[in-house]
Design an enzyme around this catalytic site. Structure first.
Site, mmCIF file in Angstrom:
data_model
loop_
_atom_site.group_PDB
_atom_site.id
_atom_site.type_symbol
_atom_site.label_atom_id
_atom_site.label_comp_id
_atom_site.label_asym_id
_atom_site.label_seq_id
_atom_site.Cartn_x
_atom_site.Cartn_y
_atom_site.Cartn_z
ATOM 1 N N CYS A 70 -12.992 1.857 -9.000
ATOM 2 C CA CYS A 70 -11.891 2.341 -9.842
ATOM 3 C C CYS A 70 -10.737 1.356 -9.868
ATOM 4 C CB CYS A 70 -11.400 3.681 -9.302
ATOM 5 S SG CYS A 70 -12.752 4.828 -9.044
ATOM 6 N N LYS A 81 -4.295 7.645 -16.709
ATOM 7 C CA LYS A 81 -5.345 7.405 -15.704
ATOM 8 C C LYS A 81 -5.416 5.923 -15.316
ATOM 9 C CE LYS A 81 -8.956 7.404 -13.225
ATOM 10 N NZ LYS A 81 -9.175 8.108 -11.987
HETATM 11 N N1 SAJ Z 1 -6.705 -0.408 -0.200
HETATM 12 C C1 SAJ Z 1 -5.975 -1.395 0.453
HETATM 13 N N2 SAJ Z 1 -4.705 -1.091 0.875
HETATM 14 C C2 SAJ Z 1 -4.166 0.149 0.678
HETATM 15 C C3 SAJ Z 1 -4.910 1.140 0.013
HETATM 16 C C4 SAJ Z 1 -6.190 0.836 -0.421
HETATM 17 O O1 SAJ Z 1 -6.435 -2.524 0.660
HETATM 18 O O2 SAJ Z 1 -3.030 0.346 1.099
HETATM 19 C C5 SAJ Z 1 -8.062 -0.726 -0.663
HETATM 20 C C6 SAJ Z 1 -9.132 0.127 0.035
HETATM 21 O O3 SAJ Z 1 -9.485 -0.422 1.265
HETATM 22 C C7 SAJ Z 1 -10.233 0.066 -0.997
HETATM 23 C C8 SAJ Z 1 -9.488 0.053 -2.333
HETATM 24 O O4 SAJ Z 1 -8.172 -0.354 -2.024
HETATM 25 O O5 SAJ Z 1 -10.993 -1.119 -0.866
HETATM 26 C C9 SAJ Z 1 -9.434 1.384 -3.063
HETATM 27 O O6 SAJ Z 1 -9.304 2.458 -2.170
HETATM 28 P P1 SAJ Z 1 -8.416 3.771 -2.399
HETATM 29 O O7 SAJ Z 1 -8.694 4.688 -1.289
HETATM 30 O O8 SAJ Z 1 -6.998 3.413 -2.603
HETATM 31 O O9 SAJ Z 1 -8.904 4.362 -3.804
HETATM 32 P P2 SAJ Z 1 -10.335 4.780 -4.417
HETATM 33 O O10 SAJ Z 1 -10.848 3.631 -5.238
HETATM 34 O O11 SAJ Z 1 -11.256 5.379 -3.432
HETATM 35 O O12 SAJ Z 1 -9.870 5.975 -5.432
HETATM 36 C C10 SAJ Z 1 -8.904 5.698 -6.435
HETATM 37 C C11 SAJ Z 1 -7.783 6.729 -6.338
HETATM 38 N N3 SAJ Z 1 -6.650 6.331 -7.159
HETATM 39 C C12 SAJ Z 1 -5.386 6.292 -6.674
HETATM 40 O O13 SAJ Z 1 -5.114 6.558 -5.519
HETATM 41 C C13 SAJ Z 1 -4.325 5.905 -7.628
HETATM 42 C C14 SAJ Z 1 -8.302 8.095 -6.778
HETATM 43 O O14 SAJ Z 1 -7.264 9.049 -6.802
HETATM 44 C C15 SAJ Z 1 -8.939 7.987 -8.167
HETATM 45 O O15 SAJ Z 1 -9.456 9.230 -8.626
HETATM 46 C C16 SAJ Z 1 -10.090 7.013 -8.068
HETATM 47 O O16 SAJ Z 1 -9.547 5.740 -7.698
HETATM 48 C C17 SAJ Z 1 -10.772 6.955 -9.425
HETATM 49 O O17 SAJ Z 1 -11.827 7.605 -9.592
HETATM 50 O O18 SAJ Z 1 -10.214 6.357 -10.354
#
Ligand code: SAJ
Length: 449
Positions: A267, A213
């Site tokens: 996360c 995780k």
């Molecule tokens: N972000 C970027 N660039 C990207 C992708 C994301 O800057 O290319 C930023 C987003 O804008 C945001 C942050 O990263 O600020 C996180 O966003 P996200 O959509 O990637 O993820 P979360 O935090 O909403 O959810 C994550 C997910 N983990 C992964 O994709 C590995 C989700 O599957 C998990 O269940 C969740 O964390 C968790 O609960 O741990």
């Protein structure tokens, strides 16, 4: 052994509540537990306290038909799922006290044959630590740590991995790791999750499942840091980072993520610290990624400040405040960090717009920031900063932005939605596929067809 008819979920937050809804929708008797009486009352009225598409209707239905009941104190059940927060405290040290408190709270109602599954994102070793706590409070029961396959109560770790905004579908479709402290524990947890999950279930140890995780989110953090570093490289070299990434990603084994104003949410910006804390001397890459991503909001502020005209008031509009697109969650949002820092810069009249909320978040109140809709904000500003690539912000007419200085942290207007010459020369394979009527991949293909 009982039939696993009653499942209790401890913690009815972003993960616990949808989990309650899913088990209840499969006809199980679900008992939701939360220490917050307001949450319990709301759920028992069939309402929800979080924002997640389609969850409200589902909760309303399962409460109305009696499959979900909420309480503030634990009740007997066949299975217990612990989904409480695991934040970090000073120096990014993980805090598992909520997990331990949840374990102590269910201990009095545990009985022979029960299974306890920890779902909270946790440092490696937490499932064992939690089981030691259960054994300490219930010396009359045996647990897998000392009794192995013959234990009265089974214990496993199985992390959620759902994406906020898509929780209901990812909860059932995503594959899942299940790490039992014994074979019997894993099997019992598999029997439990099979009631709702259609994805594959992979059995491993509790410690491996815990690290899996953390690894998923650390992997994403490192990859976003790479994209963010590339954004700075391109800025220094006066190149378009979005174009560079798009073209690099045409390579069959390259898949660079998207730069932005930083990494938000609860996360990805948190979980790498759980690995770093355990092995600080051997996590240089993860530590660098955290530093790079944490520095991003300041880089964006510096870029905005460099556009200010000295000696007079400059009007700056910041669009989007949530931590990622198309949601209303502004907690741990780098966009909020940018706006907060800008509020302290002299000579700025600051306007903010966030289409998913009705008022400024608390931490931006009392700073003289004007809160309005995106179009009025653009209309009144000389400098327009795009902080979140919400769908509706991509629909804004480029004419409205024509005479503005733009800081487009997501590449929405300057690349993703920009009118640009088609740089692609269609290859023979794509042309033949198109002529044979194979699925078309691009808008330009569709027009040509
Ligand atoms: N972000 C970027 N660039 C990207 C992708 C994301 O800057 O290319 C930023 C987003 O804008 C945001 C942050 O990263 O600020 C996180 O966003 P996200 O959509 O990637 O993820 P979360 O935090 O909403 O959810 C994550 C997910 N983990 C992964 O994709 C590995 C989700 O599957 C998990 O269940 C969740 O964390 C968790 O609960 O741990």
């Amino acid at each position: 052994m009982s039939d696993l008819t009653t499942v209790s979920v401890i913690g009815m937050g972003y993960i616990g509540l949808p989990t309650c809804a899913m088990f209840a929708s499969r006809g199980m008797d679900v008992i939701g537990i939360d220490v917050n009486p307001a949450v319990v009352e709301k759920v028992n009225r069939g309402e929800i306290h979080i924002v997640e598409p389609d969850l409200d209707g589902l909760i309303h239905k399962v409460v109305a038909n009696g499959n979900l009941r909420a309480f503030t104190t634990p009740q007997p059940a066949d299975a217990f799922i612990i989904a409480v927060p695991t934040p970090f405290v000073a120096n990014h040290r993980p805090d598992v006290s909520y997990v331990m408190a949840a374990a102590r709270s269910i201990a009095p109602v545990l009985k022979r044959g029960d299974v306890v599954v920890l779902e909270s994102t946790s440092p490696v070793g937490t499932t064992r630590q939690m089981t030691e706590e259960l054994a300490r409070v219930r010396p009359d029961l045996t647990f897998p740590l000392e009794a192995g396959e013959d234990a009265d109560v089974m214990v496993a770790y199985s992390p959620e991995r759902v994406l906020p905004g898509k929780v209901l579908s990812e909860l059932i479709n995503n594959h899942r790791s299940i790490g039992g402290l014994s074979k019997a524990s894993s099997e019992r947890a598999v029997a439990l999750y099979s009631k709702i999950i259609v994805g594959d279930l992979y059995i491993t140890t509790a410690e491996s499942a815990e690290l899996v995780k953390l690894t998923e989110n650390a992997f994403r953090d490192v990859n976003i840091a790479f994209a963010n570093e590339l954004a700075t490289v391109c800025q220094e070299l006066s190149l378009n980072v979005w174009e560079v990434i798009e073209l690099a990603n045409k390579h069959p084994r390259v898949n660079i993520l998207q730069p932005g104003p930083g990494v938000g949410g609860h996360c990805i910006a948190v979980d790498p610290y759980f690995i770093i804390d355990a092995v600080p001397e051997h996590t240089q890459l993860m530590q660098a990624a955290r530093r790079i991503n944490n520095a991003r909001p300041h880089t964006v502020v510096d870029e905005i400040v460099s556009l200010l005209e000295p000696g007079r008031l400059n009007t700056v509009a910041c669009l989007g405040l949530s931590f990622k697109p198309n949601i209303d969650d502004v907690r741990e949002s780098p966009a909020v960090d940018v706006v907060k820092a800008l509020a302290d810069v002299p000579n700025i009249r600051l306007i903010a717009a966030e289409p998913h909320i009705d008022a400024l978040p608390h931490e931006l109140e009392g700073k003289g920031i004007i809160f309005t809709d995106a179009l009025s904000a653009i209309d009144r500003a000389e400098i327009v900063v795009l902080l979140v690539d919400h769908r509706q912000l991509g629909l804004i007419d480029p004419k409205a932005l024509e005479d503005k200085k733009l800081v487009d942290t997501r590449g929405l207007w300057t690349w993703k939605k920009a009118q640009k010459p088609d740089a692609r020369i269609e290859g023979k394979k794509a042309r033949e596929d198109r002529e044979r009527g194979h699925p078309l991949r691009r808008a330009s293909d569709r027009q040509a067809a």
